[in-house]
Scaffold this motif. Sequence first.
Motif, mmCIF file in Angstrom:
data_model
loop_
_atom_site.group_PDB
_atom_site.id
_atom_site.type_symbol
_atom_site.label_atom_id
_atom_site.label_comp_id
_atom_site.label_asym_id
_atom_site.label_seq_id
_atom_site.Cartn_x
_atom_site.Cartn_y
_atom_site.Cartn_z
ATOM 1 N N LYS A 17 -9.519 -1.252 18.685
ATOM 2 C CA LYS A 17 -8.765 -0.432 19.643
ATOM 3 C C LYS A 17 -7.563 0.154 18.905
ATOM 4 O O LYS A 17 -6.685 -0.582 18.458
ATOM 5 N N VAL A 18 -7.528 1.475 18.798
ATOM 6 C CA VAL A 18 -6.498 2.134 18.007
ATOM 7 C C VAL A 18 -5.622 3.063 18.833
ATOM 8 O O VAL A 18 -4.467 3.296 18.513
ATOM 9 N N GLY A 19 -6.146 3.570 19.932
ATOM 10 C CA GLY A 19 -5.438 4.587 20.703
ATOM 11 C C GLY A 19 -6.410 5.719 20.984
ATOM 12 O O GLY A 19 -7.588 5.479 21.246
ATOM 13 N N SER A 20 -5.942 6.937 20.867
ATOM 14 C CA SER A 20 -6.773 8.061 21.278
ATOM 15 C C SER A 20 -7.415 8.776 20.098
ATOM 16 O O SER A 20 -7.501 8.246 18.984
ATOM 17 N N PHE A 21 -7.843 10.009 20.356
ATOM 18 C CA PHE A 21 -8.603 10.798 19.403
ATOM 19 C C PHE A 21 -7.751 11.879 18.762
ATOM 20 O O PHE A 21 -8.258 12.751 18.058
ATOM 21 N N THR A 22 -6.452 11.852 19.003
ATOM 22 C CA THR A 22 -5.545 12.787 18.344
ATOM 23 C C THR A 22 -4.347 12.014 17.817
ATOM 24 O O THR A 22 -4.155 10.852 18.141
ATOM 25 N N ARG A 23 -3.536 12.673 17.037
ATOM 26 C CA ARG A 23 -2.336 12.152 16.367
ATOM 27 C C ARG A 23 -2.736 11.407 15.104
ATOM 28 O O ARG A 23 -3.607 10.547 15.111
ATOM 29 N N SER A 24 -2.086 11.776 14.023
ATOM 30 C CA SER A 24 -2.513 11.297 12.707
ATOM 31 C C SER A 24 -2.404 9.791 12.543
ATOM 32 O O SER A 24 -3.196 9.188 11.813
#
Length: 436
Positions: free
Chosen positions: A389-396
């Motif tokens: 689980k990392v977060g979303s599909f945008t932002r570097s």
Amino acid sequence: MTSIETVRGRRVWDSRGHPTVEVDVVLDNGLLGRAIAPAGASRGTREAIDLRDGGDRLGGKNVSRALASVNGPIAAALRGCDVTDQAAADQALLALDPSPLKETLGGNATVATSLAVLHAAAAAAAKPLWRHVADHYGTTPRIPLPEIQIFGGGAHAGRRVDIQDFMIMVPGATSFDEVMEITNEVYFAAGDIMAQKGKLAGVADEGGWWPMFDSNEEALETLVAAIEKAGETPGDRVVISLDIAASEFRKDGSYRLALEDRDMDSGALIDMLGGWLDAYPIASIEDPVGEDDVNGMVEFTRRFGDRVQIIGDDYLVTNAKLVEEAAKAGACNAVLVKVNQAGTVSESVETFKAARAHGWGAIVSARSGETEDTSISHLSTGLGGGQLKVGSFTRSERMVKWNECLRIQDEPGSGSFVGGAPLAGTWWGKKQKETA
């Protein structure tokens, strides 16, 4: 023996523009290990504490005290230590700070140092980090199944909706790359739907869409519509995952859904979530009740544990002892592993192994305040836990971790993509077995 020559801390900046701690561990042969401490916005009361300076400067979030811990007592204690002995290095950190939440040295100081030692050991062994983790802990590497945020809420989006994360998983994919492709379609379909309806306010902390929904359930309805707009059948290859983060809206034994202007007790919240499980293709749910609502967690697990993955985050705070207590009580069937919640790699792996010993799922996770550090991509793969689980599909700071998994997937010996294996015990897994 390859020994630690120097330990150096420096101030760097995270994805929210706040100061954080980076640590370099330099070995006697000149090799380097480097890691950065993340920071959470939604935090369990029993997790390791980030040491901040307080006061007016930088909103009280400066980290000079934590850096003093790294460059002073931590550096002195680790100098000359065998870098291949992760447990001894972490024990040295714990010996310096016997406080239960690492408030003396700072959890941000200890986690950055502990991870940097792990990186340095991998460099000394001339191995990629995931391989070093697998070899060191005797695990079988596997490419994990991602859990990816589409809408941010709760503490990640100004509490515009009460529920913290509305995510998707693609257990029906055949590769990590296929997960990324399908997620791209769903993510941008969701953005289009929201923009057309005037429900889009921007992007939240972890890169998901910042919503302007009129109810929490509208987010679920929109997510189902986005899956369909992307050409997928909800509940087939693509399923929904939720992080309720219920501790964030629990006060004095009551749960307050501010968006809907209503209060409910534990039983009513469990009933509401049960209704969502009946109505939507939800395969995983995190912190469905507050961290202090033990009876509620036991009851939620009793009612729904045979059909959905139930993850403890604030409830378990990457603590092996709490996992054991929860398993004995019949609460949860999975744990979120956040290295900075525990404060050291060794404590995090201990928690991971405790969960697996009980047949639980174990999801390695990022935090809302992240950086370019990719340690968790390697930890998830090397430990073979099967979920990330990392977060979303945008932002570097998010994409760097997903992209690292794609690179690892190309490396010999990194293991095959786990696909839907981690969700075998859910309704989705049972459906796949019946139709196979």
